[in-house]
Design a protein around this motif. Sequence first.
Motif, PDB file in Angstrom:
ATOM      1  N   PRO A   8     -21.337  10.021   7.294  1.00  0.00           N
ATOM      2  CA  PRO A   8     -20.339   9.801   6.245  1.00  0.00           C
ATOM      3  C   PRO A   8     -20.674  10.554   4.958  1.00  0.00           C
ATOM      4  CG  PRO A   8     -21.722   7.867   6.495  1.00  0.00           C
ATOM      5  CD  PRO A   8     -22.101   8.832   7.585  1.00  0.00           C
ATOM      6  N   PHE A   9     -21.916  10.978   4.797  1.00  0.00           N
ATOM      7  CA  PHE A   9     -22.313  11.702   3.601  1.00  0.00           C
ATOM      8  C   PHE A   9     -23.089  12.938   4.014  1.00  0.00           C
ATOM      9  CE2 PHE A   9     -25.372  12.564   0.174  1.00  0.00           C
ATOM     10  CZ  PHE A   9     -24.467  12.845  -0.839  1.00  0.00           C
ATOM     11  N   ALA A  10     -22.448  14.064   3.959  1.00  0.00           N
ATOM     12  CA  ALA A  10     -23.104  15.317   4.309  1.00  0.00           C
ATOM     13  C   ALA A  10     -22.647  16.402   3.339  1.00  0.00           C
ATOM     14  CB  ALA A  10     -22.772  15.696   5.747  1.00  0.00           C
ATOM     15  N   PRO A  11     -23.241  16.424   2.148  1.00  0.00           N
ATOM     16  CA  PRO A  11     -22.805  17.409   1.158  1.00  0.00           C
ATOM     17  C   PRO A  11     -23.083  18.839   1.611  1.00  0.00           C
ATOM     18  CG  PRO A  11     -24.836  16.370   0.454  1.00  0.00           C
ATOM     19  CD  PRO A  11     -24.376  15.641   1.684  1.00  0.00           C
ATOM     20  N   ARG A  12     -22.179  19.720   1.301  1.00  0.00           N
ATOM     21  CA  ARG A  12     -22.334  21.138   1.626  1.00  0.00           C
ATOM     22  C   ARG A  12     -22.723  21.940   0.381  1.00  0.00           C
ATOM     23  NH1 ARG A  12     -23.981  21.008   5.752  1.00  0.00           N
ATOM     24  NH2 ARG A  12     -23.744  23.228   5.947  1.00  0.00           N
ATOM     25  N   ARG A  13     -22.461  21.347  -0.801  1.00  0.00           N
ATOM     26  CA  ARG A  13     -22.751  22.032  -2.062  1.00  0.00           C
ATOM     27  C   ARG A  13     -23.367  21.033  -3.047  1.00  0.00           C
ATOM     28  NH1 ARG A  13     -19.887  26.856  -2.338  1.00  0.00           N
ATOM     29  NH2 ARG A  13     -19.493  26.808  -4.568  1.00  0.00           N
ATOM     30  N   LEU A  34     -32.356  17.403  -1.107  1.00  0.00           N
ATOM     31  CA  LEU A  34     -31.067  17.066  -0.499  1.00  0.00           C
ATOM     32  C   LEU A  34     -30.367  18.306   0.051  1.00  0.00           C
ATOM     33  CD1 LEU A  34     -29.977  14.434  -3.129  1.00  0.00           C
ATOM     34  CD2 LEU A  34     -30.467  13.989  -0.706  1.00  0.00           C
ATOM     35  N   ALA A  35     -30.463  19.419  -0.663  1.00  0.00           N
ATOM     36  CA  ALA A  35     -29.856  20.661  -0.170  1.00  0.00           C
ATOM     37  C   ALA A  35     -30.500  21.089   1.147  1.00  0.00           C
ATOM     38  CB  ALA A  35     -29.984  21.761  -1.221  1.00  0.00           C
ATOM     39  N   ARG A  36     -31.827  21.001   1.216  1.00  0.00           N
ATOM     40  CA  ARG A  36     -32.509  21.358   2.468  1.00  0.00           C
ATOM     41  C   ARG A  36     -32.163  20.371   3.581  1.00  0.00           C
ATOM     42  NH1 ARG A  36     -36.699  22.480  -1.147  1.00  0.00           N
ATOM     43  NH2 ARG A  36     -37.720  20.520  -0.703  1.00  0.00           N
ATOM     44  N   LEU A  37     -32.170  19.087   3.260  1.00  0.00           N
ATOM     45  CA  LEU A  37     -31.901  18.048   4.249  1.00  0.00           C
ATOM     46  C   LEU A  37     -30.527  18.224   4.891  1.00  0.00           C
ATOM     47  CD1 LEU A  37     -32.911  15.357   5.516  1.00  0.00           C
ATOM     48  CD2 LEU A  37     -31.749  14.195   3.642  1.00  0.00           C
ATOM     49  N   PHE A  38     -29.535  18.562   4.068  1.00  0.00           N
ATOM     50  CA  PHE A  38     -28.166  18.704   4.574  1.00  0.00           C
ATOM     51  C   PHE A  38     -27.767  20.149   4.811  1.00  0.00           C
ATOM     52  CE2 PHE A  38     -28.034  14.529   2.499  1.00  0.00           C
ATOM     53  CZ  PHE A  38     -27.519  13.763   3.547  1.00  0.00           C
ATOM     54  N   ASP A  39     -28.727  21.054   4.715  1.00  0.00           N
ATOM     55  CA  ASP A  39     -28.450  22.485   4.878  1.00  0.00           C
ATOM     56  C   ASP A  39     -27.287  22.895   3.967  1.00  0.00           C
ATOM     57  OD1 ASP A  39     -28.942  25.010   5.902  1.00  0.00           O
ATOM     58  OD2 ASP A  39     -27.481  24.755   7.520  1.00  0.00           O
ATOM     59  N   ALA A  40     -27.373  22.460   2.717  1.00  0.00           N
ATOM     60  CA  ALA A  40     -26.303  22.707   1.747  1.00  0.00           C
ATOM     61  C   ALA A  40     -26.692  23.835   0.796  1.00  0.00           C
ATOM     62  CB  ALA A  40     -26.046  21.428   0.936  1.00  0.00           C
ATOM     63  N   LYS A  41     -25.689  24.415   0.173  1.00  0.00           N
ATOM     64  CA  LYS A  41     -25.933  25.404  -0.873  1.00  0.00           C
ATOM     65  C   LYS A  41     -26.331  24.661  -2.142  1.00  0.00           C
ATOM     66  CE  LYS A  41     -22.829  28.888   0.877  1.00  0.00           C
ATOM     67  NZ  LYS A  41     -21.668  29.726   0.625  1.00  0.00           N
ATOM     68  N   LEU A  42     -27.185  25.310  -2.940  1.00  0.00           N
ATOM     69  CA  LEU A  42     -27.669  24.708  -4.173  1.00  0.00           C
ATOM     70  C   LEU A  42     -27.337  25.628  -5.336  1.00  0.00           C
ATOM     71  CD1 LEU A  42     -29.413  22.580  -5.704  1.00  0.00           C
ATOM     72  CD2 LEU A  42     -31.412  23.986  -5.095  1.00  0.00           C
ATOM     73  N   ALA A  43     -26.834  25.040  -6.413  1.00  0.00           N
ATOM     74  CA  ALA A  43     -26.618  25.778  -7.655  1.00  0.00           C
ATOM     75  C   ALA A  43     -27.269  25.013  -8.791  1.00  0.00           C
ATOM     76  CB  ALA A  43     -25.125  25.968  -7.933  1.00  0.00           C
ATOM     77  N   VAL A  44     -27.736  25.761  -9.784  1.00  0.00           N
ATOM     78  CA  VAL A  44     -28.355  25.178 -10.970  1.00  0.00           C
ATOM     79  C   VAL A  44     -27.540  25.629 -12.174  1.00  0.00           C
ATOM     80  CG1 VAL A  44     -30.433  25.073 -12.382  1.00  0.00           C
ATOM     81  CG2 VAL A  44     -30.624  25.329  -9.907  1.00  0.00           C
ATOM     82  N   ASP A 114     -20.197  18.927  -3.803  1.00  0.00           N
ATOM     83  CA  ASP A 114     -20.016  17.618  -3.158  1.00  0.00           C
ATOM     84  C   ASP A 114     -20.949  16.587  -3.786  1.00  0.00           C
ATOM     85  OD1 ASP A 114     -18.250  18.667  -1.096  1.00  0.00           O
ATOM     86  OD2 ASP A 114     -20.043  19.626  -0.301  1.00  0.00           O
ATOM     87  N   LEU A 115     -22.054  17.095  -4.359  1.00  0.00           N
ATOM     88  CA  LEU A 115     -23.060  16.209  -4.936  1.00  0.00           C
ATOM     89  C   LEU A 115     -23.625  16.804  -6.219  1.00  0.00           C
ATOM     90  CD1 LEU A 115     -24.926  13.701  -4.717  1.00  0.00           C
ATOM     91  CD2 LEU A 115     -26.488  15.151  -3.382  1.00  0.00           C
ATOM     92  N   PRO A 116     -23.322  16.203  -7.378  1.00  0.00           N
ATOM     93  CA  PRO A 116     -23.982  16.637  -8.605  1.00  0.00           C
ATOM     94  C   PRO A 116     -25.287  15.840  -8.781  1.00  0.00           C
ATOM     95  CG  PRO A 116     -22.162  15.175  -9.121  1.00  0.00           C
ATOM     96  CD  PRO A 116     -22.218  15.312  -7.618  1.00  0.00           C
ATOM     97  N   VAL A 117     -26.322  16.497  -9.283  1.00  0.00           N
ATOM     98  CA  VAL A 117     -27.604  15.844  -9.509  1.00  0.00           C
ATOM     99  C   VAL A 117     -27.990  16.081 -10.968  1.00  0.00           C
ATOM    100  CG1 VAL A 117     -30.030  15.715  -8.845  1.00  0.00           C
ATOM    101  CG2 VAL A 117     -28.282  16.201  -7.113  1.00  0.00           C
ATOM    102  N   LEU A 118     -28.225  14.991 -11.696  1.00  0.00           N
ATOM    103  CA  LEU A 118     -28.577  15.075 -13.116  1.00  0.00           C
ATOM    104  C   LEU A 118     -29.830  14.275 -13.388  1.00  0.00           C
ATOM    105  CD1 LEU A 118     -25.006  14.226 -14.437  1.00  0.00           C
ATOM    106  CD2 LEU A 118     -25.971  16.504 -14.196  1.00  0.00           C
TER     107      LEU A 118
END
Length: 120
Positions: A8-13, A34-44, A114-118
């Motif tokens: 139900p939760f699989a962020p791609r970005r 989280l990006a590695r776990l879900f094979d998601a793209k990461l932006a800073v 899909d997931l912001p991290v602050l």
Amino acid sequence: MTPARPDPFAPRRVLAASDLSPASEAAMRWAALLARLFDAKLAVVHAHHVEFPPYFSSAQIKTILRETAAAQKRARAHVSDWSKTVCGCPAEVLISDEPPVAAVLQAARKWKPDLPVLGS
């Protein structure tokens, strides 16, 4: 036998906001995990905002704008190196000249995470 359910939760970005502080470093580590776990793209996203005092002349503002453009290039390189060190994975670097809250909102609208991290 129960049919397999998609996660139900699989962020791609994943978008991480950073001011390069220890708190944002901790948040970056979580974002990278989280990006590695879900094979998601990461932006800073990093805000590199300069406020001009109201008494500055237009010539002073032009000079500072030129210096700010050069500083933003250096900031992009620094944030890129910093994120590689902290995250250990590739990340797209977004540098904004907006104040921090506006920078994060602008990046979220543009990058559509899909997931912001602050950190705080």
